[in-house]
Design an enzyme around this catalytic site. Sequence first.
Site, PDB file in Angstrom:
ATOM      1  N   ASP A  39       1.403   5.105   1.381  1.00 38.42           N
ATOM      2  CA  ASP A  39       1.012   6.084   2.395  1.00 38.42           C
ATOM      3  C   ASP A  39       1.608   7.440   2.042  1.00 38.42           C
ATOM      4  O   ASP A  39       2.743   7.529   1.577  1.00 38.42           O
ATOM      5  CB  ASP A  39       1.520   5.654   3.775  1.00 38.42           C
ATOM      6  CG  ASP A  39       0.899   4.337   4.215  1.00 38.42           C
ATOM      7  OD1 ASP A  39      -0.265   4.091   3.842  1.00 38.42           O
ATOM      8  OD2 ASP A  39       1.565   3.550   4.911  1.00 38.42           O
TER       9      ASP A  39
ATOM     10  N   ASP B  59       9.116   4.435  13.564  1.00 43.03           N
ATOM     11  CA  ASP B  59       9.791   3.392  14.340  1.00 43.03           C
ATOM     12  C   ASP B  59      11.227   3.112  13.879  1.00 43.03           C
ATOM     13  O   ASP B  59      12.182   3.361  14.612  1.00 43.03           O
ATOM     14  CB  ASP B  59       8.939   2.110  14.396  1.00 43.03           C
ATOM     15  CG  ASP B  59       8.361   1.680  13.056  1.00 43.03           C
ATOM     16  OD1 ASP B  59       8.715   2.290  12.025  1.00 43.03           O
ATOM     17  OD2 ASP B  59       7.566   0.718  13.025  1.00 43.03           O
TER      18      ASP B  59
ATOM     19  N   ASP C 212       0.846  -1.194   0.000  1.00 45.37           N
ATOM     20  CA  ASP C 212       0.000   0.000   0.000  1.00 45.37           C
ATOM     21  C   ASP C 212       0.883   1.246   0.000  1.00 45.37           C
ATOM     22  O   ASP C 212       2.076   1.166   0.273  1.00 45.37           O
ATOM     23  CB  ASP C 212      -0.961   0.005   1.197  1.00 45.37           C
ATOM     24  CG  ASP C 212      -0.281  -0.404   2.477  1.00 45.37           C
ATOM     25  OD1 ASP C 212       0.868   0.029   2.703  1.00 45.37           O
ATOM     26  OD2 ASP C 212      -0.886  -1.145   3.276  1.00 45.37           O
TER      27      ASP C 212
HETATM   28  P1  ATP Z   1       3.873  -2.695   5.549  1.00 39.79           P
HETATM   29  O1  ATP Z   1       4.629  -3.166   4.380  1.00 39.79           O
HETATM   30  O2  ATP Z   1       3.572  -3.770   6.495  1.00 39.79           O
HETATM   31  O3  ATP Z   1       2.672  -1.838   5.239  1.00 39.79           O
HETATM   32  P2  ATP Z   1       4.846  -0.268   6.698  1.00 39.79           P
HETATM   33  O4  ATP Z   1       6.219   0.143   7.098  1.00 39.79           O
HETATM   34  O5  ATP Z   1       4.197   0.520   5.614  1.00 39.79           O
HETATM   35  O6  ATP Z   1       4.924  -1.781   6.327  1.00 39.79           O
HETATM   36  P3  ATP Z   1       2.569   0.408   8.281  1.00 39.79           P
HETATM   37  O7  ATP Z   1       2.030  -0.312   9.446  1.00 39.79           O
HETATM   38  O8  ATP Z   1       1.761   0.500   7.034  1.00 39.79           O
HETATM   39  O9  ATP Z   1       3.974  -0.259   7.980  1.00 39.79           O
HETATM   40  O10 ATP Z   1       2.963   1.860   8.784  1.00 39.79           O
HETATM   41  C1  ATP Z   1       3.354   2.890   7.895  1.00 39.79           C
HETATM   42  C2  ATP Z   1       4.489   3.696   8.519  1.00 39.79           C
HETATM   43  O11 ATP Z   1       4.044   4.308   9.727  1.00 39.79           O
HETATM   44  C3  ATP Z   1       5.706   2.886   8.911  1.00 39.79           C
HETATM   45  O12 ATP Z   1       6.599   2.712   7.847  1.00 39.79           O
HETATM   46  C4  ATP Z   1       6.301   3.719  10.009  1.00 39.79           C
HETATM   47  O13 ATP Z   1       7.034   4.791   9.476  1.00 39.79           O
HETATM   48  C5  ATP Z   1       5.073   4.300  10.707  1.00 39.79           C
HETATM   49  N1  ATP Z   1       4.623   3.464  11.832  1.00 39.79           N
HETATM   50  C6  ATP Z   1       3.700   2.495  11.795  1.00 39.79           C
HETATM   51  N2  ATP Z   1       3.506   1.941  12.999  1.00 39.79           N
HETATM   52  C7  ATP Z   1       4.334   2.604  13.842  1.00 39.79           C
HETATM   53  C8  ATP Z   1       4.614   2.516  15.229  1.00 39.79           C
HETATM   54  N3  ATP Z   1       3.991   1.615  15.994  1.00 39.79           N
HETATM   55  N4  ATP Z   1       5.527   3.371  15.744  1.00 39.79           N
HETATM   56  C9  ATP Z   1       6.142   4.278  14.972  1.00 39.79           C
HETATM   57  N5  ATP Z   1       5.947   4.399  13.672  1.00 39.79           N
HETATM   58  C10 ATP Z   1       5.050   3.580  13.084  1.00 39.79           C
HETATM   59 MG    MG Z   2       2.200   0.277   4.893  1.00 39.75          MG
END
Ligand code: ATP
Ligand code: MG
Length: 466
Positions: free
Chosen positions: A88, A167, A86
């Site tokens: 963001d 994170d 996805d």
């Molecule tokens: P995925 O491929 O699983 O979607 P992702 O890194 O995009 O991985 P998401 O859960 O979609 O993970 O979150 C988007 C972004 O938001 C992360 O890349 C991170 O920068 C931030 N983020 C998400 N959860 C947290 C958290 N618990 N603490 C700090 N930052 C977070």
């Molecule tokens: Mg994501």
Amino acid sequence: MLKGIPSFLKRPGKTIRQLLNSDGSPKSNSKPYELRIVSRDEHPISRSGISENALKVLYRLKKANYDAFLVGGCVRDALLDLHPKDFDVATNATPEQVKSLFHNARIIGRRFRIVHVRYGREIIEVTTFRAPPAEDTAKAHSSQSEHGLLVRDNVYGTIEEDALRRDFTINALYYNIRDFSIYDYADGIEDINHRCIRMIGDPATRYREDPVRMLRAIRFAAKLDFNIAPETAEPIRPMAELLRQIPAARLFEEVLKLFLSGQSAATFQLLKEYQLLQELFPYTSEQLSLAPEKEHFILQALENTDRRIAEDKPVTPAFLFAALLWPVIQNAFRELMEEGIPPVPAMQQAGQQTLFAQSDFTSIPKRFSQPMREIWEFQLRLERRQGKRAFQTAEHPRFRAAYDFLVLRSESGEDVQALADWWTRFQDTDGSGRKNLLQNTGDDDQAPRKRKRRPRYRNRKRSSSS
Ligand code: ATP
Ligand code: MG
């Protein structure tokens, strides 16, 4: 070195300035970061690899004179030549300002207010830059519980602040729609280059703020085949039990992501290694410590799931959860039988008790728990194959999952191989072949049951007609 890593990742990019607090101290507890900007011709991300809808959102924000960036997992995955699942967007526009630009936008979320812009089945998530948790809780809209757990976090901030509250360093990369450059706030590109999951700031503090970050470290390590940096890994074991503060519903969502990442077998091993499995599935963990050989079944189920995901086939979370809890079910079933409860109600009760106990740790919505129960209960039904039963069983909507479950049990050394083979043959044959099979079920428990049932039926009839 990561295979296929483009050479730009080895170049440092341009240092803009050090990120410092207003008193001049470094922003991070453990390491001062510098913003590096990697220009369009120095990185491999092209607009053709970005969702058209995400581009629409970015351009619309830019046209309205807001800053607009792709951020997080999509930038990280695109750099690693993986398909982002996805996209963001991060912006300096407030949720209300974003909403006013799109007719298909909705503000959602209590903990974080974010905007969902919907295009058919695709949702582009748009977040306003956020500041890190404020120290002065009275002043801000952000607050921490007495354990340091972040309970609300809605303070808007600058892009630098937004980056440093993320994170891991590899998740703090921003793709700027204005000039197609990548903003790297926390040496994330270097960590991608070294295949390293590294927490931004002091890991223990960041885990205390949000213990789910421990699970996220494991998830990304398994999914990307990265190592966890020693200082990021070290606090996980001693802090694992902080996960008890997290609502069961959020943990369920995280567990789904952990096991649907396509690397669930590796994830499972890491969860065990970091003593997190016992926080998520304490009963499974307990059974595995009593009978380690039962892990074989779970690993088989997870490897199957990973294979299906790699082949783009659908996977059912109910099957996965049914497998993760199977050692617990087996134990409960055995105990109930020992108490003298007959097999069918014993299996029903084992299912109920196990789901009830597990729901304290990860909730399991009914749409999953119901099929899980059916898969377990079906294991007994598959043993009964006389007469029309086998046909009815084979036509039941839950048959396929229950049969796959039986095959897994057989493959992992449970004494059900003959039964699994029988059902395989039953499905592979028809007509007279099936009749032959029905005469060779080895099921000799049917005759006495028939004898018992008939007299009861006749008795009832007799008494009602007399
Ligand atoms: P995925 O491929 O699983 O979607 P992702 O890194 O995009 O991985 P998401 O859960 O979609 O993970 O979150 C988007 C972004 O938001 C992360 O890349 C991170 O920068 C931030 N983020 C998400 N959860 C947290 C958290 N618990 N603490 C700090 N930052 C977070
Ligand atoms: Mg994501």
